[in-house]
Enzyme design. Structure first.
Site, PDB file in Angstrom:
ATOM      1  N   HIS A 120       8.432   4.438 -23.193  1.00  0.00           N
ATOM      2  CA  HIS A 120       8.474   5.896 -23.102  1.00  0.00           C
ATOM      3  C   HIS A 120       9.910   6.380 -23.291  1.00  0.00           C
ATOM      4  O   HIS A 120      10.668   6.490 -22.325  1.00  0.00           O
ATOM      5  CB  HIS A 120       7.950   6.347 -21.737  1.00  0.00           C
ATOM      6  CG  HIS A 120       6.535   5.935 -21.453  1.00  0.00           C
ATOM      7  ND1 HIS A 120       6.195   4.629 -21.173  1.00  0.00           N
ATOM      8  CD2 HIS A 120       5.382   6.653 -21.413  1.00  0.00           C
ATOM      9  CE1 HIS A 120       4.884   4.560 -20.965  1.00  0.00           C
ATOM     10  NE2 HIS A 120       4.371   5.766 -21.104  1.00  0.00           N
TER      11      HIS A 120
ATOM     12  N   GLY B 279       3.693  14.973 -14.214  1.00  0.00           N
ATOM     13  CA  GLY B 279       2.558  14.163 -13.783  1.00  0.00           C
ATOM     14  C   GLY B 279       2.598  13.858 -12.314  1.00  0.00           C
ATOM     15  O   GLY B 279       1.560  13.887 -11.626  1.00  0.00           O
TER      16      GLY B 279
ATOM     17  N   GLU C  50      -4.153  10.593   4.408  1.00  0.00           N
ATOM     18  CA  GLU C  50      -4.225   9.132   4.420  1.00  0.00           C
ATOM     19  C   GLU C  50      -3.381   8.496   3.318  1.00  0.00           C
ATOM     20  O   GLU C  50      -2.713   7.478   3.532  1.00  0.00           O
ATOM     21  CB  GLU C  50      -5.682   8.661   4.286  1.00  0.00           C
ATOM     22  CG  GLU C  50      -6.587   9.040   5.441  1.00  0.00           C
ATOM     23  CD  GLU C  50      -7.233  10.408   5.268  1.00  0.00           C
ATOM     24  OE1 GLU C  50      -8.093  10.765   6.094  1.00  0.00           O
ATOM     25  OE2 GLU C  50      -6.874  11.122   4.302  1.00  0.00           O
TER      26      GLU C  50
ATOM     27  N   HIS D  16     -13.215   1.700  13.331  1.00  0.00           N
ATOM     28  CA  HIS D  16     -14.569   2.113  12.959  1.00  0.00           C
ATOM     29  C   HIS D  16     -14.982   1.325  11.706  1.00  0.00           C
ATOM     30  O   HIS D  16     -15.233   1.868  10.645  1.00  0.00           O
ATOM     31  CB  HIS D  16     -14.637   3.626  12.737  1.00  0.00           C
ATOM     32  CG  HIS D  16     -14.372   4.421  13.990  1.00  0.00           C
ATOM     33  ND1 HIS D  16     -13.186   4.305  14.693  1.00  0.00           N
ATOM     34  CD2 HIS D  16     -15.135   5.323  14.659  1.00  0.00           C
ATOM     35  CE1 HIS D  16     -13.227   5.104  15.754  1.00  0.00           C
ATOM     36  NE2 HIS D  16     -14.405   5.732  15.758  1.00  0.00           N
TER      37      HIS D  16
ATOM     38  N   ASP E  66     -22.187   8.643  13.010  1.00  0.00           N
ATOM     39  CA  ASP E  66     -21.529   9.360  11.915  1.00  0.00           C
ATOM     40  C   ASP E  66     -22.148   9.040  10.555  1.00  0.00           C
ATOM     41  O   ASP E  66     -21.919   9.769   9.584  1.00  0.00           O
ATOM     42  CB  ASP E  66     -20.029   9.048  11.886  1.00  0.00           C
ATOM     43  CG  ASP E  66     -19.247   9.935  12.844  1.00  0.00           C
ATOM     44  OD1 ASP E  66     -19.823  10.932  13.327  1.00  0.00           O
ATOM     45  OD2 ASP E  66     -18.078   9.632  13.120  1.00  0.00           O
TER      46      ASP E  66
ATOM     47  N   HIS F  54     -19.308   7.531   6.739  1.00  0.00           N
ATOM     48  CA  HIS F  54     -18.210   7.012   7.540  1.00  0.00           C
ATOM     49  C   HIS F  54     -18.324   5.510   7.808  1.00  0.00           C
ATOM     50  O   HIS F  54     -17.392   4.914   8.360  1.00  0.00           O
ATOM     51  CB  HIS F  54     -18.142   7.759   8.879  1.00  0.00           C
ATOM     52  CG  HIS F  54     -17.549   9.128   8.779  1.00  0.00           C
ATOM     53  ND1 HIS F  54     -18.005  10.066   7.892  1.00  0.00           N
ATOM     54  CD2 HIS F  54     -16.513   9.713   9.448  1.00  0.00           C
ATOM     55  CE1 HIS F  54     -17.295  11.178   8.017  1.00  0.00           C
ATOM     56  NE2 HIS F  54     -16.382  10.987   8.949  1.00  0.00           N
TER      57      HIS F  54
END
Length: 658
Positions: free
Chosen positions: A29, A157, A409, A459, A467, A471
């Protein structure tokens, strides 16, 4: 003082090497290095604090090329500045096997490359972690030892990627004033004009997130220097919006997507050099220009020399702790502390969820390791990643050890990469295991860079209950295990949870701790020398020379153990092998694996996930007891019965092979 003509020649040196390297490789590039050469020249020769003679100097400024596709900008600059790793031969071997000048900047390959970039947005997201680490380390050890900037060069970008919003909003909220993002505002992407796909007012966006912003001509070196110097004095993170022409100097392709991701071609290359006044041969820089660059590389030598005396002048205990932290060494009492707590767990036999066992382990770990920085993506009460030692890190108080990442997250994972790369800290952060999908690109980069980042993923199965399938992770354990260099731990009880934490802290790579919501019985109730979990798998119950071997992880180990008396009633000898880490088990000797597995007539694997991870151990005839679909919304006990993950199902799987 550098004349404008010399400064222009120095920028053209970057352009020349970048054009030549991309052309020789027939890949790369060239547009960004040509367009951002003036920015790099000012940043590296007049503003940034670093020393090529000591490239890992702890108090150096950090530079992150978030737009990693423009890697030749960085490689050319490192060569020109005199970094030992980046020779002219490395420049000639751009994008070739074994070269330090890889297609995108790769951490470990050469000094001066602070992080691996290429996936757009990851660099700007890492930078927030770098800035957090700088602020936190300065709060602990003082600005006389820690006082440096993090500079980022990002493209359109990077700013389109969703993770950039997570990053800039968190940085603005925390007022990370020693962070400066330079936006290569060239209005071009691979497909053409930015306006084809986006019409965001980026200046307004950054302002809304609490950043200081300034707009400049990215080819005016005086304006660039003024903006970057001002960024050092800002009380907020700074965006420098630098209007540039991609492929600057190319007679036909400048300002177009044609110069973004392809070599110029012989004719355009010749025309560009003529237009820029570059008369010297390929890969050769005139001595006067190279000497000016090399002199600029020594600008901070005296600053570094003055800094070097400060740790030595500090009190001995403070100096020792500072040096230990930067080296990544664990304190002398680490192993004994863990062993003492393990003995207590064996004696107490707690019946707790492994997420709670994790918190119990952290209450010990965070006392002995002041370098841990915890956090959660807005699920602290569920992940149980906080302890009394982890007060919040905030804009007003940099002494805290707990990050409130918010519902971000992906940024949490990328920021933890930055914190780890900065050095001085061990980051860990929590969310639900199913939400590793949001963070996977950054988790993958943790593994590529071999960074000690610990993901506390609670979990971990249908055991989370009501849930429901959105989940309940089903495929996640297998897909995470598919990432090379990532340790995936799924402990069966409180003792194994502590052992897995110990392994994650001691590893020189990232780890996932997959932890249950539901309570688990104590299975390790007798003292055992060493850390059995370090082998990845071991016999936890049953007959050594059994006719049936049952592999299990996490919450399913207890289910497997419950199947043993049912098999004994049928005259079948069996053993349960707890497998807290398939990766570590695969790394053991053939002899150890044969000892654990034995020569059974039946093999069964039990896990509340899909079968993919287990095919190697089971072979053609073994049976899998687990999930073959998404989950459902119901109490955990009902779900295990409904999906057939029961002692009875294990017995049937064994009997079917005998």
């Amino acid at each position: 003082m550098t004349s404008s003509a010399q400064a222009n020649d120095m920028a053209n040196a970057i352009r020349s090497l970048s054009m030549d390297a991309v052309e020789k490789a027939n890949s790369g590039h060239p547009g960004l290095p040509m367009g951002c050469a003036d920015i790099a020249t000012v940043l590296f020769t007049k503003v940034m604090k670093f020393d090529p003679a000591d490239p890992w100097w702890p108090d150096r400024d950090r530079f992150i090329l978030s737009a990693g596709h423009g890697s030749m900008l960085l490689y050319a600059s490192l060569y020109l500045l005199g970094y030992e790793d980046m020779t002219i031969d490395q420049i000639r071997q751009f994008r070739q096997l074994g070269s330090k000048s890889a297609g995108h900047p790769e951490y470990h390959f050469a000094a001066g490359i602070e992080t691996t970039t290429g996936p757009l947005g990851q660099g700007i997201a890492n930078s927030v972690g770098f800035a957090i680490a700088e602020a936190k380390l300065a709060a602990e050890f003082g600005s006389e030892l820690v006082d440096h900037m993090t500079w980022v060069l990002a493209g359109d970008g990077c700013l389109m990627e969703g993770i950039s919003q997570e990053a800039i909003s968190l940085a603005g909220h925390l007022k990370l004033s020693k962070l400066c993002v330079i936006w290569d505002n060239n209005n071009i992407t691979i497909d053409g004009a930015v306006s084809n796909a986006d019409s965001t007012d980026q200046i307004a966006r950054f302002k809304a997130c609490g950043w200081h912003t300034v707009e400049i001509d990215g080819h005016d070196q005086h304006a660039i220097e003024k903006a970057l110097v001002a960024a050092r004095a800002s009380d907020r993170p700074t965006l420098v919006a630098a209007r540039t022409t991609i492929g600057y100097g190319a007679p036909k392709k400048a300002g177009s997507h044609a110069v973004h991701g392809s070599p110029l071609g012989a004719e355009e290359l010749k025309g560009a050099k003529e237009k820029l006044g570059i008369t010297y041969p390929a890969f050769e820089i005139p001595a006067e220009t190279l000497n000016a660059w090399r002199a600029a590389g020594t600008r901070s030598a005296n600053v570094r020399g003055a800094w070097a005396g400060r740790p030595a002048a500090a009190p001995a205990d403070r100096r020792a702790e500072f040096e230990r932290r930067l080296k990544g060494e664990l304190p002398a009492n680490w192993a004994a502390t863990i062993e003492a707590f393990k003995s207590k767990l064996v004696a107490d036999k707690p019946k707790v969820a492994s997420r709670k066992a994790s918190q119990m382990a952290l209450e010990v770990i965070n006392k002995v390791l002041p370098e841990t920085i915890g956090g959660s993506a807005d699920l602290t009460g569920s992940n149980l990643t906080n302890t009394p030692e982890t007060l919040p890190f905030t804009a007003a108080d940099r002494t805290g050890r707990y990050m409130r990442y918010g519902i971000r997250e992906h940024e949490m994972a990328a920021a933890m990469n930055g914190i780890a790369l900065h050095k001085g800290f061990i980051p860990y952060g929590g969310t639900f295991l199913v939400f590793t999908d949001y963070a996977r690109p950054a988790i993958r980069l943790s593994a590529i860079m071999e960074q000690k980042v610990i993901y506390v993923m609670t979990h971990d199965s249908i055991g989370l209950g009501e849930d429901g399938p959105t989940h309940q992770p089903v495929e996640h354990l297998s897909t995470l295990r598919a990432i090379p260099g990532l340790l995936v731990f799924r402990p069966a009880d409180a003792v194994e949870t502590l052992e897995c934490w110990q392994l994650a802290i001691e590893a020189d790579k990232p780890s996932i701790l997959a932890l249950s919501r539901q309570n688990l019985p104590a299975l390790r109730t007798e003292p055992v020398a060493g850390n059995p979990s370090a082998k990845g798998a071991y016999v936890i119950a049953g007959d050594k020379d059994a006719d049936a071997v049952i592999f299990a992880t996490g919450s399913e180990v207890a289910i497997a153990v419950a199947a043993l008396p049912l098999l004994a009633e049928k005259g079948i000898s069996a053993k349960v092998v707890s497998v807290p880490s398939l990766e570590l088990f695969a790394a053991q000797s053939d002899a150890y694996r044969a000892q654990v597995i034995g020569k059974p007539k039946a093999k069964v694997a039990v896990e509340a996930g899909i079968e993919m991870s287990w095919l190697r151990l089971l072979g053609d005839k073994g049976r899998f007891v687990g999930m073959h679909s998404f989950g459902a919304s119901a109490p955990a006990e009902a779900l295990y019965e409904h999906f057939g993950i029961t002692p009875k199902a294990i017995v049937e799987a064994v009997m079917a092979q005998l």
